[in-house]
Scaffold this active site. Sequence first.
Site, PDB file in Angstrom:
ATOM      1  N   ARG A 109       0.713  -1.357   0.098  1.00  0.00           N
ATOM      2  CA  ARG A 109      -0.007   0.037   0.155  1.00  0.00           C
ATOM      3  C   ARG A 109       0.854   1.148   0.055  1.00  0.00           C
ATOM      4  O   ARG A 109       2.124   1.114  -0.065  1.00  0.00           O
ATOM      5  CB  ARG A 109      -1.002  -0.013   1.221  1.00  0.00           C
ATOM      6  CG  ARG A 109      -0.780  -0.745   2.433  1.00  0.00           C
ATOM      7  CD  ARG A 109       0.500  -0.088   3.160  1.00  0.00           C
ATOM      8  NE  ARG A 109       0.041   1.157   3.574  1.00  0.00           N
ATOM      9  CZ  ARG A 109       1.150   1.970   3.738  1.00  0.00           C
ATOM     10  NH1 ARG A 109       2.510   1.682   3.852  1.00  0.00           N
ATOM     11  NH2 ARG A 109       0.891   3.563   3.932  1.00  0.00           N
ATOM     12  N   GLN A 141      -1.884   2.227  10.064  1.00  0.00           N
ATOM     13  CA  GLN A 141      -0.578   1.914   9.494  1.00  0.00           C
ATOM     14  C   GLN A 141       0.637   2.788  10.214  1.00  0.00           C
ATOM     15  O   GLN A 141       1.798   2.586  10.039  1.00  0.00           O
ATOM     16  CB  GLN A 141      -0.773   2.630   8.149  1.00  0.00           C
ATOM     17  CG  GLN A 141      -1.743   2.037   7.209  1.00  0.00           C
ATOM     18  CD  GLN A 141      -2.949   2.434   7.131  1.00  0.00           C
ATOM     19  OE1 GLN A 141      -3.554   3.061   8.024  1.00  0.00           O
ATOM     20  NE2 GLN A 141      -3.515   2.454   6.003  1.00  0.00           N
ATOM     21  N   ASP A 146      -1.957  10.967  -1.488  1.00  0.00           N
ATOM     22  CA  ASP A 146      -2.232  10.047  -2.602  1.00  0.00           C
ATOM     23  C   ASP A 146      -2.735  10.778  -3.941  1.00  0.00           C
ATOM     24  O   ASP A 146      -2.599  10.121  -4.887  1.00  0.00           O
ATOM     25  CB  ASP A 146      -3.254   9.187  -1.912  1.00  0.00           C
ATOM     26  CG  ASP A 146      -2.872   8.287  -0.917  1.00  0.00           C
ATOM     27  OD1 ASP A 146      -2.800   8.603   0.098  1.00  0.00           O
ATOM     28  OD2 ASP A 146      -2.591   7.096  -1.380  1.00  0.00           O
TER      29      ASP A 146
HETATM   30  O1  MRU Z   1      -4.407   3.416   2.620  1.00  0.00           O
HETATM   31  P1  MRU Z   1      -2.932   3.372   2.417  1.00  0.00           P
HETATM   32  O2  MRU Z   1      -2.130   2.792   3.704  1.00  0.00           O
HETATM   33  O3  MRU Z   1      -2.384   3.269   1.116  1.00  0.00           O
HETATM   34  O4  MRU Z   1      -2.774   5.107   2.430  1.00  0.00           O
HETATM   35  C1  MRU Z   1      -1.434   5.428   2.411  1.00  0.00           C
HETATM   36  C2  MRU Z   1      -1.154   7.036   2.609  1.00  0.00           C
HETATM   37  O5  MRU Z   1      -2.432   7.669   2.948  1.00  0.00           O
HETATM   38  C3  MRU Z   1       0.146   7.497   2.412  1.00  0.00           C
HETATM   39  O6  MRU Z   1       0.273   8.833   3.172  1.00  0.00           O
HETATM   40  C4  MRU Z   1       0.177   8.146   0.926  1.00  0.00           C
HETATM   41  O7  MRU Z   1      -0.168   6.918  -0.104  1.00  0.00           O
HETATM   42  C5  MRU Z   1       1.593   8.532   0.744  1.00  0.00           C
HETATM   43  S1  MRU Z   1       2.771   7.286   0.658  1.00  0.00           S
HETATM   44  C6  MRU Z   1       4.273   8.125   0.343  1.00  0.00           C
END
Ligand code: MRU
Length: 365
Positions: free
Chosen positions: A53, A203, A244
């Site tokens: 992820r 996370q 994202d």
């Molecule tokens: O749902 P996830 O764990 O994929 O979300 C990840 C995030 O929100 C991160 O902050 C984002 O992807 C930036 S990663 C360099």
Amino acid sequence: MKVGGKHYTTIWPNADGRAVDVIDQRWLPHEFRVATLRKLSEFATAIREMWVRGAPLIGVTAAYGVAWQMAEDPSDAALDDARNVLHATRPTAINLRWALDLMRNHLRNLPPEKRAQAAYAKAAEIARLDIETNKAIGANGLEIIRGIAAGKKPGEPVNILTHCNAGWLATVDYGTATAPIFLAADAGIPVHVYVDETRPRNQGAHLTAWEMVAHGVPHTLIVDNAGGHLMQAGRVDMVLVGTDRTTASGDVCNKIGTYLKALAAADNAIPFYVALPTSTIDWTIADGLREIPIEERNGDEVSLVWGKTADGTITRVRISPEETPDANPAFDVTPARLVTALITERGVVPASREGLAPLAPERGA
Ligand code: MRU
């Protein structure tokens, strides 16, 4: 990043030359497991079910998924199918579309017999580019941390609050938001990181905290709701998060809860920085609130929580009544006006149309 003294990236080609190995992040921080992806459907599952992820890593995994499919069947139809299957896995992170478009544009004008080899080479190039990009983000963000440290008493740490995991595990290596932190720690600048646990999937608690331990960075795990209080008490010097998808006007979409941190930071005059590769900018949109699709994930992630029991079993427990409905929007949008600046591989820029314009693809980004 080193794990048990060995250097790892989050994704790498399997020794068989076809399959792709990834760190299966569902088991961290308790177990370090590697999964091997051997079917297009497995690449899709790994992204959708979050074995991997983080926006940049999702993109790289999808690129390798296309490569796998080209080795299976290099036809135009298979190329389009791979693109569509992988694109449908997660809707918010724009790096997925970015990487898939790079792959398709690179491959579609090649004769089918040349596609598999070219696809693996292109996926490897995207992975390499991610590492170089993150190093540059780190160098640019380091100067901001250095500047804050200069205003402190000698030995007093720069307190950085981060949300979710925009670290090594969200990329191929180094991370985006964590790259400046690792570089600052390596440069001997005292830093201390407040790690938001980041409900519902935690996370922060599972992944960012694990990375901080691995890199030896002083840190403290906090519940998501503690940030505002710590900011009011003067215990946070800067907020540093990833994204994202960032619009051409500087609105930032990141893990759910980021917006509340930005509001609290603004109310307490604390700088709120976002670290990102320029591949995370969606140049086609300007209004983050209206135009960015927000992923709605399964409510189980809210009502059930993963953890390790005293006997070492990794399991999920329910925290709410069976009858209670749940909702799970996975991302939110922080308006550009709440963002102090964007830290990119090409420099630190204001979160605005004017600030981002020099980074636009037609200018060579
Ligand atoms: O749902 P996830 O764990 O994929 O979300 C990840 C995030 O929100 C991160 O902050 C984002 O992807 C930036 S990663 C360099």
